[in-house]
Each structure stands twice: as structure tokens, then as C-alpha cells.
Design an enzyme around this catalytic site. Sequence first.
Site, short mmCIF file in Angstrom:
data_model
loop_
_atom_site.label_atom_id
_atom_site.label_comp_id
_atom_site.label_asym_id
_atom_site.label_seq_id
_atom_site.Cartn_x
_atom_site.Cartn_y
_atom_site.Cartn_z
N ASP A 134 1.33 -4.42 45.63
CA ASP A 134 0.67 -3.27 45.00
C ASP A 134 1.67 -2.55 44.10
O ASP A 134 2.88 -2.59 44.33
CB ASP A 134 0.21 -2.27 46.08
CG ASP A 134 -1.08 -2.69 46.76
OD1 ASP A 134 -1.74 -3.63 46.29
OD2 ASP A 134 -1.44 -2.07 47.78
N ARG A 184 -2.80 -8.75 38.86
CA ARG A 184 -3.94 -7.83 38.99
C ARG A 184 -3.77 -6.70 37.97
O ARG A 184 -2.72 -6.06 37.94
CB ARG A 184 -3.95 -7.24 40.40
CG ARG A 184 -5.01 -6.15 40.58
CD ARG A 184 -4.77 -5.32 41.84
NE ARG A 184 -4.77 -6.11 43.05
CZ ARG A 184 -4.24 -5.69 44.20
NH1 ARG A 184 -3.64 -4.52 44.29
NH2 ARG A 184 -4.29 -6.46 45.28
#
Length: 308
Positions: A134, A184
Site C-alpha cells: 500500500d 495499482r
Amino acid sequence: MLRTTLLAAARSRACRTLVERAPVTRGLVSRYVAGSSLERALPVVEQLTADRLVTLDHLGEDTTDTSQAQDTVDAYTRLLSELGSAGVAERAEVSVKLSAVGRSLPQDGEKIALDNARRICEAAARAGTTVTLDMEDHTTVDSTLSILTELRMDFPWVGAVLQAYLRRTEGDCRDLAGAGSRVRLCKGAYDEPASVAYRDKAEVDRSYVRCLRVLMEGEGYPMVATHDPRLVAIAGVLADSSGRGPGDYEHQMLYGIRENEQRRIAAQGRRMRVYVPYGDEWYGYFMRRLAERPANVAFFARSLLTKS
Ligand SMILES: Cc1cc2nc3c(=O)[nH]c(=O)nc-3n(C[C@H](O)[C@H](O)[C@H](O)COP(=O)(O)OP(=O)(O)OC[C@H]3O[C@@H](n4cnc5c(N)ncnc54)[C@H](O)[C@@H]3O)c2cc1C
């Protein structure tokens, strides 16, 4: 303004106590969080993986305690082994915040986070799945990308996250658009200054499209993390014009948000991955979700004032 206030509250201990104790909180949290424990989250994962893919987040961030960082690694190791035993590892990977595995520790934080992330990658390799790192606030981007580079030497499948609201991101997309690179792309969830980030929604959206074009035209594997209907549609157009088939990229959305749209995308034979957070350290994650949705905030604020 409201968004800025909520994102500041996401890092305040006093607000945390108030929000965690409010009776109304539990109902709203359960919309965004799959359960307070792995045992509660696993049935959700098994259900979702019937038609979608999953990435699991063991909630927690900004750890300043070595043993807590260690506990997080153990939790991920157990999670990965359970995914393997449940036979869902091919459809479920994990997302890791480096601040949860030690990066914020006062001494050698970055090295500890790298070692810990490596252990999680080893467990993922044993289970037959992948890990995505992340992205947190802008001060951590260089450190995250350098840890990513180190990890990819042994685990080339480690995924990166880039945030379209950062002015630097189009360049980072170019650097990370090489063969096999899983990236992402999201808009970004933190409160960033104008010196480093676009603050206007239309500017963030335009940046998202520029970044996505770079990723789609590159040789990597784009992961389109947005609920924004216009950007979801643009992703389809860019994939077609770049000659990508349904297996050459994926959509990603958060657990509890636009569920029907998730199902619709999956039913079209496109890859749809759901980000599933679980655990009892939900406060920061929950406040970022509130900040994204003014309607939730009004409801929540009213309930806090009347019921707590
Ligand atoms: C899979 C995934 C992983 C992510 N990982 C990261 C990360 O590593 N780092 C990071 O900074 N950010 C991450 N994010 C969060 C992201 O940066 C955005 O904050 C978030 O996705 C909202 O942006 P949006 O693109 O959906 O667009 P928005 O314009 O914010 O939302 C579009 C529409 O989606 C719906 N929606 C959006 N948010 C909510 C909500 N909270 N509640 C209800 N409805 C909502 C609404 O209908 C809204 O109109 C991730 C997001 C996803 C989907």
C-alpha cells in the site's frame, strides 16, 4: 475543509477514543471492515472469491513499537497460511502497509520494514500468492519505492501502489510500467499539500487518466483502483486501445463500496478485485473512508452528538 478535518482526526488520539467509544460507530465500521478477526473475515473472502478476486489488509498502521510490528508480520503469515489451506490463495493476495511492519520505528525503521516485508513475501510465495505494498502519505513514497525495488529482486510479483493526486506520479508510472510490473493506481487518500499534490478533484481525475494511459500502454499489469464510474469506463477504453484483453489488467474496489458495480464487472468476465480490511485497528482506515463520503460524515456527526 471537512475532508482535511477528518484526515487530521484520523491521526488524533483524542478523536480516536471518542469515535471508538461511540455506540453508532460499530454499524458504520462493519460496512467497510470485513470483521474484527481473521476467523470472521475468512467466510467473507470465501464468498467474494466465488466471482471476484480479493486482496486482504490486516488493519494497522504507524506502528512505533517493535513487538507490534512483529505481531503484524505473524498475523500476515498466519493469514497467508490460512488462505493456502482454504484453497483460495490463487484468488486472494495481501496488501501491506510498511508503517505497520516497522518503518516508523525510531531506529532502523526502514531496514526493519524491509526485513519484515520480506518475511511476508516468503509466506506469500509458500502459499502461492502475491503481495502489494500500500502507499501511505507523500513523505513515504521514496522509501516505499526503494523497498519495492529490493523486494522485487527476489519476488518480482510484488505490487506497487501509485497515487494520481501526487504531481510526481506520472513519472513514477513511466518508471514502473515495465514487463511484469503490477501497479495499482488510485487517486490517493491522505491530506497532501498543494506543493506536492493536485487538490482540485478535476485535476486529480485528469492526472488519473494520464497515469492510467502510461500504465495501459506499458508492459506491466495495471490494477485500476477506483469506484469512479467515469474512470472505470475510461479504463475499458484505454485497455481496448492498448490491445489489452480482460486478463491483462484488473479493476479494484474497496469492500463495502459499489458492490453491485463490482458484481457487474465480474459478470462481464473482467477481473475485479476487492480490497478487504479486517482486524480491530480500523480507526485510521475508517476515518479515511468517512472523509471520502460527505453523506456518511453528516450522518455520523449527528449520531455522535446525540448518542454518545
Ligand atoms: C483497491 C483499492 C486500494 C487502495 N489503496 C490505496 C493506497 O494504498 N493508498 C491510498 O492513498 N489510497 C488507496 N485507496 C483509496 C483511494 O486513494 C481513494 O481514496 C478511494 O478509492 C476513493 O477514490 P475513488 O477513486 O473511488 O473516487 P471518488 O471520486 O472519491 O469516488 C467515486 C465514487 O465512489 C463512491 N465512493 C468513494 N469512496 C466512498 C466511500 N468511502 N464510501 C462510499 N462510497 C464511496 C462514491 O459513489 C463516489 O462518488 C485504494 C482504493 C482502492 C479501491
